[in-house]
Motif scaffolding. Structure first.
Motif, PDB file in Angstrom:
ATOM      1  N   LEU A  98      13.968   6.960 -32.550  1.00 18.83           N
ATOM      2  CA  LEU A  98      14.023   7.055 -34.003  1.00 18.83           C
ATOM      3  C   LEU A  98      12.635   7.118 -34.626  1.00 18.83           C
ATOM      4  O   LEU A  98      12.488   7.562 -35.771  1.00 18.83           O
ATOM      5  N   GLN A  99      11.618   6.683 -33.900  1.00 20.03           N
ATOM      6  CA  GLN A  99      10.260   6.761 -34.406  1.00 20.03           C
ATOM      7  C   GLN A  99       9.685   8.171 -34.278  1.00 20.03           C
ATOM      8  O   GLN A  99       8.638   8.481 -34.853  1.00 20.03           O
ATOM      9  N   GLN A 100      10.385   9.046 -33.542  1.00 24.71           N
ATOM     10  CA  GLN A 100       9.947  10.427 -33.374  1.00 24.71           C
ATOM     11  C   GLN A 100      10.339  11.253 -34.608  1.00 24.71           C
ATOM     12  O   GLN A 100      11.337  10.961 -35.271  1.00 24.71           O
ATOM     13  N   PRO A 101       9.581  12.297 -34.925  1.00 26.85           N
ATOM     14  CA  PRO A 101       9.940  13.160 -36.059  1.00 26.85           C
ATOM     15  C   PRO A 101      11.156  14.023 -35.731  1.00 26.85           C
ATOM     16  O   PRO A 101      11.474  14.256 -34.559  1.00 26.85           O
ATOM     17  N   VAL A 102      11.834  14.483 -36.771  1.00 26.19           N
ATOM     18  CA  VAL A 102      12.956  15.395 -36.572  1.00 26.19           C
ATOM     19  C   VAL A 102      12.436  16.678 -35.927  1.00 26.19           C
ATOM     20  O   VAL A 102      11.321  17.140 -36.223  1.00 26.19           O
ATOM     21  N   LEU A 103      13.232  17.251 -35.041  1.00 23.09           N
ATOM     22  CA  LEU A 103      12.828  18.471 -34.345  1.00 23.09           C
ATOM     23  C   LEU A 103      12.442  19.561 -35.352  1.00 23.09           C
ATOM     24  O   LEU A 103      13.120  19.774 -36.359  1.00 23.09           O
ATOM     25  N   GLU A 104      11.378  20.240 -35.039  1.00 23.28           N
ATOM     26  CA  GLU A 104      10.798  21.194 -35.989  1.00 23.28           C
ATOM     27  C   GLU A 104      11.770  22.309 -36.353  1.00 23.28           C
ATOM     28  O   GLU A 104      11.798  22.769 -37.493  1.00 23.28           O
ATOM     29  N   SER A 105      12.595  22.744 -35.402  1.00 23.06           N
ATOM     30  CA  SER A 105      13.471  23.885 -35.651  1.00 23.06           C
ATOM     31  C   SER A 105      14.529  23.613 -36.706  1.00 23.06           C
ATOM     32  O   SER A 105      15.069  24.541 -37.307  1.00 23.06           O
TER      33      SER A 105
ATOM     34  N   ALA B  42      15.456  22.954 -42.670  1.00 19.12           N
ATOM     35  CA  ALA B  42      16.824  23.084 -43.175  1.00 19.12           C
ATOM     36  C   ALA B  42      17.342  21.754 -43.702  1.00 19.12           C
ATOM     37  O   ALA B  42      18.081  21.708 -44.698  1.00 19.12           O
ATOM     38  N   LEU B  43      16.939  20.663 -43.066  1.00 19.84           N
ATOM     39  CA  LEU B  43      17.393  19.348 -43.514  1.00 19.84           C
ATOM     40  C   LEU B  43      16.638  18.878 -44.757  1.00 19.84           C
ATOM     41  O   LEU B  43      17.196  18.176 -45.601  1.00 19.84           O
ATOM     42  N   SER B  44      15.391  19.269 -44.863  1.00 17.72           N
ATOM     43  CA  SER B  44      14.584  18.749 -45.970  1.00 17.72           C
ATOM     44  C   SER B  44      14.758  19.535 -47.267  1.00 17.72           C
ATOM     45  O   SER B  44      14.498  18.998 -48.347  1.00 17.72           O
ATOM     46  N   ASP B  45      15.178  20.803 -47.186  1.00 16.04           N
ATOM     47  CA  ASP B  45      15.274  21.604 -48.415  1.00 16.04           C
ATOM     48  C   ASP B  45      16.613  21.456 -49.135  1.00 16.04           C
ATOM     49  O   ASP B  45      16.848  22.125 -50.151  1.00 16.04           O
ATOM     50  N   GLY B  46      17.488  20.616 -48.614  1.00 16.41           N
ATOM     51  CA  GLY B  46      18.743  20.366 -49.297  1.00 16.41           C
ATOM     52  C   GLY B  46      19.831  21.384 -49.067  1.00 16.41           C
ATOM     53  O   GLY B  46      20.911  21.301 -49.673  1.00 16.41           O
TER      54      GLY B  46
ATOM     55  N   LEU C 158      22.838  24.886 -40.610  1.00 12.81           N
ATOM     56  CA  LEU C 158      21.816  24.476 -39.660  1.00 12.81           C
ATOM     57  C   LEU C 158      21.481  25.636 -38.735  1.00 12.81           C
ATOM     58  O   LEU C 158      22.379  26.406 -38.351  1.00 12.81           O
ATOM     59  N   PRO C 159      20.237  25.793 -38.356  1.00 15.16           N
ATOM     60  CA  PRO C 159      19.934  26.789 -37.316  1.00 15.16           C
ATOM     61  C   PRO C 159      20.493  26.324 -35.971  1.00 15.16           C
ATOM     62  O   PRO C 159      20.717  25.129 -35.753  1.00 15.16           O
ATOM     63  N   ALA C 160      20.731  27.270 -35.094  1.00 18.11           N
ATOM     64  CA  ALA C 160      21.247  26.924 -33.764  1.00 18.11           C
ATOM     65  C   ALA C 160      20.154  26.249 -32.951  1.00 18.11           C
ATOM     66  O   ALA C 160      19.037  26.771 -32.826  1.00 18.11           O
ATOM     67  N   LEU C 161      20.475  25.078 -32.414  1.00 17.95           N
ATOM     68  CA  LEU C 161      19.512  24.302 -31.633  1.00 17.95           C
ATOM     69  C   LEU C 161      20.159  23.879 -30.323  1.00 17.95           C
ATOM     70  O   LEU C 161      21.226  23.266 -30.319  1.00 17.95           O
ATOM     71  N   GLU C 162      19.512  24.229 -29.246  1.00 17.29           N
ATOM     72  CA  GLU C 162      19.997  23.822 -27.928  1.00 17.29           C
ATOM     73  C   GLU C 162      19.189  22.648 -27.415  1.00 17.29           C
ATOM     74  O   GLU C 162      17.962  22.691 -27.364  1.00 17.29           O
ATOM     75  N   VAL C 163      19.893  21.552 -27.038  1.00 17.63           N
ATOM     76  CA  VAL C 163      19.263  20.385 -26.428  1.00 17.63           C
ATOM     77  C   VAL C 163      19.479  20.495 -24.929  1.00 17.63           C
ATOM     78  O   VAL C 163      20.612  20.404 -24.444  1.00 17.63           O
ATOM     79  N   SER C 164      18.419  20.689 -24.189  1.00 22.17           N
ATOM     80  CA  SER C 164      18.544  20.920 -22.745  1.00 22.17           C
ATOM     81  C   SER C 164      18.425  19.636 -21.933  1.00 22.17           C
ATOM     82  O   SER C 164      18.801  19.606 -20.761  1.00 22.17           O
TER      83      SER C 164
ATOM     84  N   GLY D 101      22.235   4.600 -27.932  1.00 21.07           N
ATOM     85  CA  GLY D 101      21.992   6.020 -27.746  1.00 21.07           C
ATOM     86  C   GLY D 101      20.934   6.559 -28.690  1.00 21.07           C
ATOM     87  O   GLY D 101      20.756   6.082 -29.808  1.00 21.07           O
ATOM     88  N   GLN D 102      20.230   7.590 -28.250  1.00 24.62           N
ATOM     89  CA  GLN D 102      19.198   8.228 -29.048  1.00 24.62           C
ATOM     90  C   GLN D 102      19.797   9.341 -29.908  1.00 24.62           C
ATOM     91  O   GLN D 102      20.842   9.894 -29.594  1.00 24.62           O
ATOM     92  N   SER D 103      19.098   9.666 -30.985  1.00 23.62           N
ATOM     93  CA  SER D 103      19.551  10.723 -31.883  1.00 23.62           C
ATOM     94  C   SER D 103      19.212  12.090 -31.301  1.00 23.62           C
ATOM     95  O   SER D 103      18.098  12.310 -30.790  1.00 23.62           O
ATOM     96  N   LEU D 104      20.138  13.014 -31.398  1.00 23.47           N
ATOM     97  CA  LEU D 104      19.917  14.372 -30.904  1.00 23.47           C
ATOM     98  C   LEU D 104      19.057  15.192 -31.855  1.00 23.47           C
ATOM     99  O   LEU D 104      18.670  16.316 -31.522  1.00 23.47           O
ATOM    100  N   LEU D 105      18.731  14.656 -33.019  1.00 19.14           N
ATOM    101  CA  LEU D 105      17.895  15.369 -33.989  1.00 19.14           C
ATOM    102  C   LEU D 105      16.417  15.270 -33.646  1.00 19.14           C
ATOM    103  O   LEU D 105      15.593  15.984 -34.240  1.00 19.14           O
ATOM    104  N   ARG D 106      16.082  14.395 -32.704  1.00 16.81           N
ATOM    105  CA  ARG D 106      14.685  14.099 -32.409  1.00 16.81           C
ATOM    106  C   ARG D 106      14.385  14.299 -30.925  1.00 16.81           C
ATOM    107  O   ARG D 106      15.309  14.332 -30.101  1.00 16.81           O
TER     108      ARG D 106
END
Length: 892
Positions: free
Chosen positions: A381-388, A392-396, A729-735, A774-779
């Motif tokens: 949670l201390q990590q920033p949200v993924l750049e991709s 989209a999340l910040s502009d509302g 949201l843009p398509a984001l793949e978590v590998s 569990g960790q957040s998939l957003l980061r």
């Protein structure tokens, strides 16, 4: 009149038998004389067939040298019970015959039924029955219908046993009689030597007793012949069929009966060779049994079928048997705990609601899971949200008014979507001529999972010549490529997904009885509904962030299986729709439009109108909808409306027919997902709905033919799709490797980062988010910290026997750990063997480590030891967090 006549006749005969017990005894004796050989042969074949199957199932679980050395001792219990049975089925008369018949008949039938059931389960699932768990399947109608799905296999197994008994009853009976005759030889020899010393005393006792005892009434006197032919070498002559022979049980038996007298037949078993063979085998088996190490794995392999329900596995002093484990760098865990005093939050004032019971007392005695105390906890949670997805999340542009969570039954990761040139594609190709899929079949396969392809954005490799889904190709959102479930048992998987926990390590659905140690999503939404700023009823504001939440559960199948009806309210749901509700005449959309497609209920599409209603009601009442839907059509036997199936496989051999049905059901589920997307579009909430999809468990059917994840440790039962889809949201793949207990923190993180909750609810949501393991998939995922790996656990179906573990730092290694003594350790390296064609299985950690040391490098061996040590600590903490005490539940 005929019925009345039959009834009167039966009543007359019953009354006559009651008044003439001697006649009853005579009839029973005739029946027993006719059937005793058959029932003995039935028990014989049942015990030995079950034991051979049992040993075959664990053929590679012991080193070969140990299997060969101790192999004869594994049959010791079976032989002992059969010899005891053989004494009971000797030609007795009178009351003794009646008693033996009452004892042997049901025992033989029970043993044959258990053997046939075990045969059926093993053939259709690849796993043996754990008889300690069997009582759970008799608790309700849904469970019984599950059992009946294997009725065909059971009948086949029973028919084979019955046929074998019918054709071999006489030689089996005589052969075993010969064995008994040989075994009795030392006793006869000893009796003959002691008789001269004992006979004078016996004669004096008989004379004295005869003076004081009157003769019995000759009208009721019945002499019962009780001579033991095996202990008395000079016993009287017996019928020919009682003759026993040892060396030639199958050949010329009738000729022997007519050719030799009983005494001549006994002389054959009195010869030196039969005596040497029988006594040598018995001596060897007994010696091996005495000197055999007292290891539970040997006791398990030795177990005979009638005793299986009394001993299987059992609890140990520690959850994981770590005998032979070297000193670990994780030994500091022994003095650690993952529990502490619940944190104090200003916003949680007054009486805490459901899901927050641990905050009620706020005393030192009230313990709750504490991430700060848990030495295994690694947060991102201390990590920033993924750049991709950050912009989209910040502009509302991403608004989440409603959340729809779909728990997809038996959804393998590689069916979401099906990809060309994948294992599953090649598996289909193998069934066709020249291993080439015909063009018309490939076109069906290419379109089978188009919705999943659209939702994930994963490239399936198929070319599409239509515009089913317009550009952009992907729906949008976060899709995990390497996700495992928290449990391969559906109801436990639900708890893991909805509450962000790893389920309780105990058999079956027990979570509802104990403290689910984290608030579940319905609990969280209900708590947020009572925060400041939430509009009071009647709600008139158009700002959905000020609307209260409403949680509803939907499934078109029964919720009566294994106490699911008790679990749903514990998870916090205010309303539910199940098979039992939608088929009532009072249901809003009664009657149901289709027939039941499996032993649980109807196709998922029966909920179509109810989903529409839920959205309409939420929009009308200004409520935020949290709708959870458990699908059921992809459950075995994969029934579809009108039994309409496309032929995708070229052969029906080797479980191919089951695989074809499963793939067709996957296609139906994909169409159902498209219907749900269409409903969201129709109701105008598509762009404001977070659609979460997660498999409850996978299915190893394409790999090893397993039609259920029950006791199946194959990786195909673990890998599932996890998708958090939103069109903005843009398509984001978590590998990276993830687990389904990360869904709850990811949803909460999305609500916060997208500003889809009011200002007053942000801090409560952040506080609750900080609780989860569990960790957040957003980061960015953190897979190791300060030497501690990010360990991920899956509680295997049914919960108390096996536990699977992998780590984010070394995801190629996978270990399945036995929690009882009757299952094996199992290790695999998915880099070298991605489809687990050759995993290593052993009954002990020491034996497994020996193989790993020879076939792998030191890194794998160190990881194996670390996983075993950490898991032992983790399981004890799991029980403490739930307030579960295994010793108090040994009889459950």
């Amino acid at each position: 009149m005929k019925v009345v006549g039959v009834v009167n006749f039966v009543r007359y005969q019953a009354n006559h038998l009651y008044q003439n017990p001697q006649r009853t005894l005579a009839i029973l004796e005739v029946f027993w004389d006719f059937s005793r050989r058959y029932f003995f042969a039935l028990a014989f074949w049942s015990l030995f067939a079950a034991k051979i199957q049992h040993l075959y199932a664990h053929l590679y679980s012991l080193p070969l040298e140990k299997f060969l050395l101790w192999g004869p001792s594994f049959f010791f219990q079976d032989v002992a019970i059969l010899l005891l049975f053989r004494i009971f089925v000797k030609k007795w008369t009178g009351l003794i015959a009646a008693f033996n018949a009452i004892l042997v008949l049901p025992a033989s039938l029970i043993v044959s039924g258990m053997a046939a059931a075990n045969f059926s389960v093993y053939v259709f699932t690849g796993a043996e029955i754990h008889w300690r768990q069997a009582k759970t399947f008799t608790g309700n109608a849904a469970a019984l219908r599950t059992l009946l799905s294997g009725l065909t296999g059971f009948l086949i197994g029973e028919a084979l046993l019955v046929a074998a008994a019918l054709f071999t009853a006489r030689p089996i009976h005589s052969f075993s009689g010969g064995v008994l005759h040989v075994l009795a030889w030392p006793f006869r020899w000893l009796t003959a030597r002691l008789r001269p010393c004992v006979e004078p005393w016996l004669q004096r006792f008989q004379k004295r007793n005869a003076k004081n005892t009157s003769l019995p009434d000759p009208r009721t006197y019945e002499q019962i012949h009780l001579e033991d032919d095996y202990l008395n070498d000079s016993a009287g002559e017996e019928e020919d069929e009682e003759g026993d022979y040892l060396l030639d049980p199958m050949g010329n038996s009738r000729a022997h009966e007519h050719e030799f007298s009983t005494q001549e037949q006994r002389r054959r078993t009195d010869r030196m060779l039969p005596r040497v063979l029988v006594l040598a085998f018995v001596f060897l088996a007994a010696t091996l049994r005495i000197v055999r190490p007292s290891d539970p794995m040997y006791l398990y392999l030795s177990g005979t079928l009638p005793l299986a329900s009394f001993f299987e596995g059992g609890h140990r002093n520690t959850p994981v048997d770590t005998a032979g484990l070297p000193r670990s760098e994780y030994r500091y865990l022994d003095k650690s705990t993952s529990q502490g005093t619940p944190p104090s939050w200003d916003w949680l004032s007054g009486e805490p609601g459901a899901g927050f019971e641990d905050w009620k007392t706020m005393s030192n005695e009230s313990l709750h899971y504490s991430p700060e105390k848990n030495p295994m906890h690694i947060s991102n949670l201390q990590q920033p949200v993924l750049e991709s997805i950050r912009s989209a999340l910040s502009d509302g542009s991403v608004k989440i008014k409603h959340v729809v969570l779909l728990k997809l039954e038996s959804a393998r990761a590689d069916t979401f979507p099906i990809r060309k040139d994948s294992f599953l594609y090649d598996r289909i190709a193998e069934t066709h001529k020249d291993k080439e899929i015909p063009a018309d079949v490939e076109k069906i396969i290419a379109n089978l999972t188009r919705t999943a392809e659209h939702l994930t954005g994963f490239d399936s490799g198929f070319k599409h010549d239509d515009n089913l889904y317009s550009n952009p190709k992907a729906y949008g959102g976060i899709s995990a490529r390497n996700a495992y479930t928290t449990s391969t048992y559906t109801l436990k998987s639900l708890t893991g997904t909805l509450c962000g926990v790893t389920p309780l390590v105990a058999d079956f659905n027990r979570e509802w009885e104990y403290d689910i140690y984290q608030p579940c999503l319905p609990h969280i939404f209900e708590t947020l509904s009572h925060q400041k700023g939430i509009a009071a009823e009647p709600n008139t504001t158009d700002d959905f962030t000020q609307w209260p939440w409403h949680s509803i559960w939907m499934q078109s199948v029964t919720d009566s299986y294994d106490n699911q009806d008790k679990l749903t309210p514990v998870l916090g749901y205010q309303e539910k729709l199940t098979k039992e509700i939608i088929e009532k005449p009072g249901a809003k959309h009664y009657p149901v439009k289709t027939k039941e497609v499996n032993y649980y209920g109807y196709i998922d599409g029966e909920l179509r109108d109810y989903i529409r209603d839920a959205i309409d009601d939420a929009e009308r009442d200004h409520e935020r909808l949290f709708l959870t839907h458990l699908t059921g059509t992809t459950h075995h036997p994969w029934g579809l409306p009108n039994d309409t199936y496309a032929s995708l496989l070229g052969s029906t051999k080797n479980h191919n027919e089951d695989l074809n049905r499963y793939l067709n059901a996957v296609g139906y589920q994909d169409t159902w997902l498209a219907d749900i997307l269409a409903i969201l579009e129709e109701k105008g909430v598509r762009d404001e709905t977070l659609l979460v999809m997660a498999g409850d468990h996978g299915l190893s059917l394409p790999n090893d033919g397993g039609i259920t994840p029950y006791d199946n440790p194959h990786v195909g039962s673990f890998a599932v799709p996890i998708v958090l889809a939103h069109p903005k949201l843009p398509a984001l793949e978590v590998s990276g490797p993830v687990n389904s207990n990360q869904i709850v923190p990811s949803i909460l993180d999305l609500l916060i980062e997208s500003k889809s909750i009011g200002e007053e609810s942000i801090q409560p949501t952040k506080d609750i988010l900080s609780l989860y393991e569990g960790q957040s998939l957003l980061r960015p995922l953190s897979q190791e910290k300060d030497g501690m790996q990010n360990w991920q656990y899956t509680v295997m179906n049914t919960g108390g026997s096996w536990l699977a573990v992998r780590s984010g730092a070394k995801p190629q290694f996978r270990l399945v750990i036995p929690l009882v003594n009757d299952v094996e350790w199992r290790f695999s390296d998915l880099n070298a063997d991605p489809n687990e064609l050759a995993p290593v299985s052993r009954f002990s950690l020491a034996d497994l480590a020996t193989v790993i040391r020879k076939e792998y490098d030191d890194e794998a061996l160190r990881w194996l030891y670390d996983a075993a040590y950490v898991t032992n600590w983790w399981v004890e903490q799991n029980w403490k967090k739930y307030g579960y005490h295994p010793k108090d539940n040994d009889d459950d």
